[in-house]
Write a protein that holds these residues in place. Structure first.
Motif, PDB file in Angstrom:
ATOM      1  N   THR A  49      36.572 -57.031  36.372  1.00 42.91           N
ATOM      2  CA  THR A  49      36.465 -55.576  36.489  1.00 42.91           C
ATOM      3  C   THR A  49      37.036 -55.025  37.807  1.00 42.91           C
ATOM      4  N   ASP A  77      29.276 -63.057  45.952  1.00 41.97           N
ATOM      5  CA  ASP A  77      29.110 -64.370  45.338  1.00 41.97           C
ATOM      6  C   ASP A  77      30.483 -65.014  45.204  1.00 41.97           C
ATOM      7  N   LYS A 207      29.088 -54.841  27.403  1.00 37.83           N
ATOM      8  CA  LYS A 207      27.979 -54.714  28.366  1.00 37.83           C
ATOM      9  C   LYS A 207      27.114 -53.486  28.122  1.00 37.83           C
TER      10      LYS A 207
HETATM   11  C1  6PG Z   1      31.697 -63.560  38.752  1.00 41.82           C
HETATM   12  C2  6PG Z   1      30.851 -62.439  39.323  1.00 41.82           C
HETATM   13  C3  6PG Z   1      30.001 -61.758  38.290  1.00 41.82           C
HETATM   14  C4  6PG Z   1      30.821 -60.576  37.834  1.00 41.82           C
HETATM   15  C5  6PG Z   1      30.305 -60.005  36.534  1.00 41.82           C
HETATM   16  C6  6PG Z   1      31.320 -59.083  35.925  1.00 41.82           C
HETATM   17  O1  6PG Z   1      31.804 -64.613  39.372  1.00 41.82           O
HETATM   18  O2  6PG Z   1      32.295 -63.347  37.714  1.00 41.82           O
HETATM   19  O3  6PG Z   1      30.229 -62.786  40.359  1.00 41.82           O
HETATM   20  O4  6PG Z   1      28.755 -61.300  38.726  1.00 41.82           O
HETATM   21  O5  6PG Z   1      30.863 -59.569  38.802  1.00 41.82           O
HETATM   22  O6  6PG Z   1      30.051 -61.051  35.634  1.00 41.82           O
HETATM   23  O7  6PG Z   1      32.456 -59.821  35.639  1.00 41.82           O
HETATM   24  P1  6PG Z   1      33.618 -59.243  34.743  1.00 41.82           P
HETATM   25  O8  6PG Z   1      34.177 -58.081  35.456  1.00 41.82           O
HETATM   26  O9  6PG Z   1      34.608 -60.359  34.612  1.00 41.82           O
HETATM   27  O10 6PG Z   1      33.009 -58.866  33.433  1.00 41.82           O
END
Ligand code: 6PG
Length: 249
Positions: A49, A77, A207
């Motif tokens: 995203t 993270d 989502k």
């Molecule tokens: C990761 C992130 C996770 C991510 C969300 C949204 O390692 O992918 O830390 O928390 O921000 O899952 O991910 P998308 O944008 O790929 O849906």
């Protein structure tokens, strides 16, 4: 918890408008922080995203609106993969944003993902954070976050130890993450909830149910980890697109 404590909800018409608004807010917060205390500390999020947000920030005129020499970049993270791995959140941010804007290398603080255990990486990152902020309770100017369809945020996943029994640590190791890759390092609620500003950026029809449950459902942090994000003395904003907001009245 009141609606207010769940944060301010802003619905944008589509993904382009979402990235634009997120970039605009990033720049405004950077300018305000640098004017106020000389630097802007930001934790980036992973996943796909934020790619559009980072690309937007790298373009003129927004890239010139930020004094990158005074921006310190961290990750909320990270996946335990080498920094050049296609799965690395550091790599994604470097390619889409950091390599484009001439930020000094010394201002970039990736999670040390090679040559040790995730536990060692988490504790090294904690030391990096306390040294960079000069305190055991770092207060980020901005933490960017996303969510997954299971309600996770950062690498705080449903039912996992840090979510069920939050620790006083700033960063912890994660094993068996349901979203690959399974081994990660994540900021804790302890650190996230000290932030001055937390900005969720969320899009994607898959989502919609999770977003509805997080914002309108019962509070159950162990099941919906994003609900545990409640800055103690900071602002909490949800920037979402119309598609993901379709179940919200
Ligand atoms: C990761 C992130 C996770 C991510 C969300 C949204 O390692 O992918 O830390 O928390 O921000 O899952 O991910 P998308 O944008 O790929 O849906």
């Amino acid at each position: 918890m009141t609606e207010h404590e769940r944060g301010e909800l802003i619905i944008l018409p589509d993904q382009v408008a979402l990235a634009e608004e997120a970039a605009r807010r990033f720049v405004a917060l950077a300018q305000a922080a640098i004017a106020d205390h000389g630097r802007f500390t930001v934790a980036l999020s992973g996943g796909s995203t934020p790619r559009a947000l980072y690309a937007r920030l790298a373009q003129s005129p927004l890239n010139e609106a930020v004094d990158w020499a005074n921006v310190l970049v961290f990750w909320g993270d990270e996946r335990m993969v080498p920094p050049d791995d296609i799965e690395s959140s550091y790599r994604m941010a470097r390619e889409t944003l950091l390599a484009q804007v001439g930020i000094p290398a010394a201002n970039i603080y990736p999670v040390p993902t090679i040559g040790g255990t995730p536990e060692a990486a988490a504790s090294a990152y904690e030391e990096t954070l306390t040294a960079a902020f000069g305190t055991d309770a770092p207060r980020f100017d901005l933490i960017l976050l996303g969510i997954g369809p299971d309600g996770h945020t950062a690498s705080l996943f449903p039912g996992q130890p840090e979510v069920v029994r939050p620790s006083a640590a700033l960063a912890v190791a994660v094993h068996n993450a349901p979203k690959p890759p399974p081994t990660r390092v994540t900021f804790t609620y302890t650190l996230i909830n000290e932030a001055a500003n937390v900005l969720f950026v969320v899009s994607g029809a898959d989502k919609a149910r999770a977003l509805h449950s997080i914002l309108r459902g019962e509070i159950d942090v162990a099941r919906l980890p994003a609900q545990g994000v409640r800055p103690k003395q900071g602002s909490l904003v949800w920037l979402v697109d119309a598609e993901v907001a379709r179940l919200l009245a």
